[in-house]
Design an enzyme around this catalytic site. Structure first.
Site, PDB file in Angstrom:
ATOM      1  N   GLY A   2       0.836  -1.203   0.000  1.00 32.86           N
ATOM      2  CA  GLY A   2       0.000   0.000   0.000  1.00 32.86           C
ATOM      3  C   GLY A   2       0.863   1.242   0.000  1.00 32.86           C
ATOM      4  O   GLY A   2       1.742   1.365  -0.849  1.00 32.86           O
ATOM      5  N   ASP A   3       0.642   2.140   0.976  1.00 35.59           N
ATOM      6  CA  ASP A   3       1.450   3.352   0.992  1.00 35.59           C
ATOM      7  C   ASP A   3       2.406   3.333   2.174  1.00 35.59           C
ATOM      8  O   ASP A   3       2.764   4.369   2.718  1.00 35.59           O
ATOM      9  CB  ASP A   3       0.530   4.584   1.051  1.00 35.59           C
ATOM     10  CG  ASP A   3      -0.471   4.506   2.212  1.00 35.59           C
ATOM     11  OD1 ASP A   3      -0.514   3.399   2.875  1.00 35.59           O
ATOM     12  OD2 ASP A   3      -1.144   5.476   2.476  1.00 35.59           O
ATOM     13  N   GLU A   4       2.799   2.119   2.636  1.00 34.83           N
ATOM     14  CA  GLU A   4       3.698   1.997   3.776  1.00 34.83           C
ATOM     15  C   GLU A   4       5.098   1.595   3.296  1.00 34.83           C
ATOM     16  O   GLU A   4       5.271   0.704   2.479  1.00 34.83           O
ATOM     17  CB  GLU A   4       3.188   0.911   4.737  1.00 34.83           C
ATOM     18  CG  GLU A   4       1.881   1.294   5.418  1.00 34.83           C
ATOM     19  CD  GLU A   4       1.308   0.157   6.246  1.00 34.83           C
ATOM     20  OE1 GLU A   4       0.501   0.411   7.142  1.00 34.83           O
ATOM     21  OE2 GLU A   4       1.675  -1.037   5.984  1.00 34.83           O
TER      22      GLU A   4
END
Lengths: 567, 337
Positions: A489-491
């Site tokens: 994801g956006d991690e």
């Protein structure tokens, strides 16, 4: 395995070499022997013929003498004149002529004029007696009409010469002639008035006749002479000669079966050697020649024979035989050496190939091969080389694929950053690495702010581009030895391997947040993306990967919560 | 001790085959004959052949070499061996085959050399007469006297043997002398003259039988003294001569070969078995078949019962006869004797 092939090859080549040189040597040796024997045979036959010729000449000489004496005028006078001083004078003159003939020819034993009247009474007789000439006269003169040399000669036409059989002379009181093997040569003296004539006869000593001929024979030659019945007349052992004279006959055809054809089938020459016909001529070379001779009983021909021991002929082959043996031995040694050299030379490229195969299978290393050869080994080497290259290519492809798979397994397909698995691997390695190195390090947990809105507003494709740009900015913001990974994801996660101080860390976090926070221009859209970054420190916040990442996560949530409050 | 010796000898005798050594002339003991004897009497026989009387004598008197058990020799030679003490008497009862012989050979006292002082020493085996061989084409009827050799009608058509002994003997017969083997000096001188006459009448004197045949045919000889007996007839007929064989009325010289046992005979029984075996019809009949010789069992055609035969005997002085003959042969004239 290799040495056994070498041994077999050496053995095979050596055996071929030794065999061929040995066989050649043996062939040369036996051919040489055969050649020597055949030459000796020809020489022997030549010697027999020469011997016969010389004997013939000697007999011819005596024949001439008989004829010469028969032409003396005193002969006619002594035969046909009535008794009286003139006839006596003719006899005396003849006696002188006979005496000089005897003196001239030591081989003559008697020279006589015999009348056919009075039972063949001798008219003039000169005997050799103890080497001197002796005139036999008066009552000592004998009647000879019953001897074959008388009646056979008288049956001949004038001018012909009778040759008696060769026999031992048993005429008593014949002085040197008595008991001696001899030939009688006589010519008839017919009278024109029909009255009984007579004959002139010379008695020739056989041994003195053949003496010079025999003396000229090469050493080792044995000389034999036989009459037409085969009785030996000349033999190295005198006890074997004139057997008929002692009632104990010894025949040439019995002693030498090789001579049989001359007596039984009328063959003229016979030559045999013990090399080809050992049963006929054991250990010797024999040549026999049949020679027409004489006119008497048992006297149609003579057989002359020479016998040479085979050993003396073959002795000449011995030095060559010895030399051949040396050559064969030398050749055999050379053959063995050549066999070793040749076998090794033959096996060397094969060994090279084998070594190359072993090395290749062990290390994948490419060995130089004898590909430049234009023989079968060259073909094999070229095939092997191309096979090696192909194998090499396949292996390289396989390796590439594996590396790619490996990369895919440990990296994020979108950003090219390490994925969670690789990150944890590196973190564990770092933890293991710091066992001796208590330097602190940090794990950052980065989460983008408002990224869900961007995705919803501009679509996933643009969101993906944002994620890639953030990844580049993160990479750009840390040292190359640090690890940046996308967790999903956006991690993002970052492993900062060396932390000088917490202050420096704070500065770095600020720098990273500013870098991410800078406006992002994608497809003509300028976006502002913020990030919440939490961190954990080793060893303060934990000594294992799980704890460190969880602490960093919690830290990030706290930061995000603060960001919510502030915004 | 003595018993032991006897035992050893007896064992030795049983284990080793008895050996018989035979001294004989070629044709008297052919291998098949010897083999049959060996099988019948379980003995081993060694035969040594001789080809002359002198060879036989030297074998018998040889210092070295084997001692012979039996020998074959003519009657004249037998007397010489007896005189030298080389013979052992024979036992007639051990020789049953003597009964098979012709009466002529059973009257042993009439053949000098067989018995000595009434004791048997030699057994007749084979013989040959020395008759007259003549060309049937030159004779209307067979010659009946030895004097035919002197017949001037056949001058240079006569052949005689070159040998002193028999020439003196048959000249003696031809001259009517009673004892041809016992000549006085006078008789010998008279016969020398007779032999010179014979020399002047003959073509020549021969030595070998084949020489006689060749001369006979080549010179158309009419009559010949057959020194080699009837054996010469075959050779002459083969050469194309039409010849006959005659026995002179004065008596014919003949040799008679006999078997005798030597004084060295180790096993007299075996030696006499051999002699008896030689008189078996199966053995004796081989003589005419294989050798052209007569045997003593069957009358031969050329020797009729009534013929007067003079078996050879030692002559009064063989050396003297031979010396005289050499001079006659060499051509010495009557005046020089």
């Amino acid at each position: 395995m290799r040495s056994s092939l070498l041994f077999k090859l050496v053995l095979l080549l050596a055996v071929i070499g030794i065999l061929s040189s040995g066989l050649t040597g043996y062939y040369v040796y036996s051919a040489n022997r055969a050649l020597l024997v055949s030459a000796a045979q020809a020489t022997l036959m030549g010697a027999v013929k020469d011997l016969n010729r010389r004997l013939g000449i000697s007999v011819e000489q005596a024949t001439e003498d008989v004829l010469m004496l028969s032409r003396l005028v005193q002969v006619d006078r002594a035969l046909s004149m009535p008794d009286g001083p003139e006839r006596e004078r003719a006899k005396d003159e003849l006696a002188q002529a006979f005496a000089s003939m005897l003196a001239l020819h030591p081989e003559y034993l008697q020279v006589r004029l015999i009348g056919s009247a009075d039972n063949g009474l001798e008219l003039v007789r000169m005997d050799s007696a103890g080497g001197l000439t002796l005139r036999v006269a008066g009552d000592a003169l004998q009647e000879k009409a019953h001897y074959p040399y008388m009646f056979d000669t008288l049956a001949l036409p004038a001018g012909q010469v009778y040759q008696s059989a060769i026999t031992v002379n048993h005429e008593r009181s014949s002085h040197d002639a008595e008991g001696v093997p001899s030939i009688m040569l006589a010519t008839p003296l017919p009278r024109h008035d029909g009255q009984p004539g007579g004959l002139v006869v010379i008695n020739v000593d056989l041994n003195k006749l053949i003496g010079p001929v025999r003396a000229d024979l090469p050493r080792g030659y044995r000389f034999y002479l036989a009459n037409s019945w085969g009785d030996f007349l000349v033999h190295p052992d005198p006890g074997q000669t004139f057997g008929f004279d002692r009632g104990r006959r010894v025949f040439m055809q019995d002693s030498f079966p090789a001579a049989k054809p001359l007596f039984e089938h009328g063959a003229n020459t016979q030559v045999v050697n013990g090399l080809d016909q050992p049963e006929l001529a054991p250990g010797s070379i024999m040549a026999f020649v049949r020679q027409p001779f004489g006119l008497g009983v048992g006297n149609d021909f003579l057989v002359t024979g020479l016998v040479e021991p085979l050993d003396s002929v073959l002795a000449n082959a011995q030095p060559l035989g010895l030399r051949i043996m040396h050559i064969v031995l030398a050749c055999s040694v050379i053959a063995i050496l050549l066999a070793v050299i040749f076998a090794r030379a033959l096996l060397r490229p094969i060994n090279t190939l084998a070594e190359a195969a072993t090395r290749f299978s062990d290390t994948r290393q490419h060995q130089p091969l004898p590909v430049e050869r234009d023989d079968e080994i060259g073909v094999l080497a070229r095939n092997f080389d191309s096979m090696q290259r192909q194998l090499h290519q396949h292996m390289a492809n396989l390796y590439d694929n594996q590396r790619e798979l490996d990369y895919l397994a440990h990296h994020d397909a979108l950003t090219g950053l390490a994925n969670r698995s690789l990150f944890f691997q590196r973190l564990e390695q770092r933890l293991a690495g710091v066992a001796g190195d208590q330097r602190a390090f940090a794990v950052l947990f980065v989460d983008l702010d408002r990224f869900k809105d961007i995705n919803d507003r501009f679509g996933h494709a643009l969101g993906d581009q944002v994620l890639q740009i953030v990844a580049r900015r993160l990479l750009h913001g840390v040292r190359s030895s640090d690890v940046v990974a996308r967790l999903g994801g956006d991690e993002y996660l970052v492993l900062l391997s060396g932390i000088a101080s917490e202050t420096a860390l704070g500065e770095l976090l600020d720098k990273l947040m500013r870098s991410i926070g800078e406006p992002i221009s994608v497809d003509g859209v300028s976006l502002n993306v913020g990030a919440s970054i939490g961190y954990s420190l080793y060893p303060r916040d934990g000594d294992n990967a799980e704890d460190l990442v969880n602490r960093a996560d919690h830290s990030m949530y706290r930061v995000k919560a603060m960001h919510h409050q502030t915004s | 001790m003595l018993v032991l010796c006897v035992l050893i000898l007896a064992c030795g005798g049983v284990s080793a085959e008895a050996l018989l050594r035979v001294l004989a002339w070629p044709g008297y003991a052919d291998p098949d004959v010897v083999k049959a004897f060996e099988q019948r009497y379980k003995a081993r026989v060694e035969v040594t052949f001789v080809d002359s009387d002198e060879g036989l004598w030297s074998r018998m008197n040889a210092k070295e070499g084997p001692r012979f058990d039996v020998l074959a020799a003519n009657t004249a030679e037998m007397q010489r061996y007896y005189a030298a003490g080389l013979l052992k008497p024979l036992d007639a009862t051990s020789l049953p085959n003597l009964a098979r012989q012709l009466p002529r050979f059973r009257q042993r006292q009439r053949i000098p050399g067989l018995e000595q002082l009434g004791v048997l020493y030699a057994v007749p085996f084979t013989y040959s007469t020395m008759g007259i061989i003549y060309d049937k084409r030159q004779f209307a009827s067979p010659p009946d006297s030895m004097n035919v050799l002197w017949d001037p009608r056949f001058r240079h058509k006569v052949l005689d043997f070159n040998g002193g002994q028999h020439n003196f003997s048959f000249s003696a017969l031809a001259s009517g002398i009673e004892h041809p083997f016992r000549l006085s000096n006078d008789e010998r001188a008279r016969l020398t003259r007779r032999l010179i006459d014979l020399r002047r009448n003959v073509l020549t004197f021969y030595n070998l039988p084949e020489e006689a045949t060749e001369l006979f045919v080549r010179h158309k000889v009419a009559v010949m003294f057959g020194n080699y007996g009837t054996q010469q007839l075959n050779s002459l007929r083969r050469a194309g001569a039409d010849v006959g064989y005659a026995l002179p009325k004065e008596g014919v010289l003949a040799w008679l070969d006999c078997w005798a046992m030597t004084r060295f005979a180790a096993d007299p029984m075996l030696a006499q078995q051999w002699i008896n075996y030689m008189l078996e019809p199966s053995v004796s009949s081989l003589l005419p078949k294989r050798q052209g010789l007569a045997n003593t069992l069957v009358e031969s055609e050329d020797l009729q019962d009534k013929a007067k035969v003079l078996w050879l005997q030692p002559v009064e002085d063989a050396g003297r006869r031979e010396a005289l003959w050499q001079r006659i042969m060499a051509g010495d004239r009557p005046g020089s004797f």
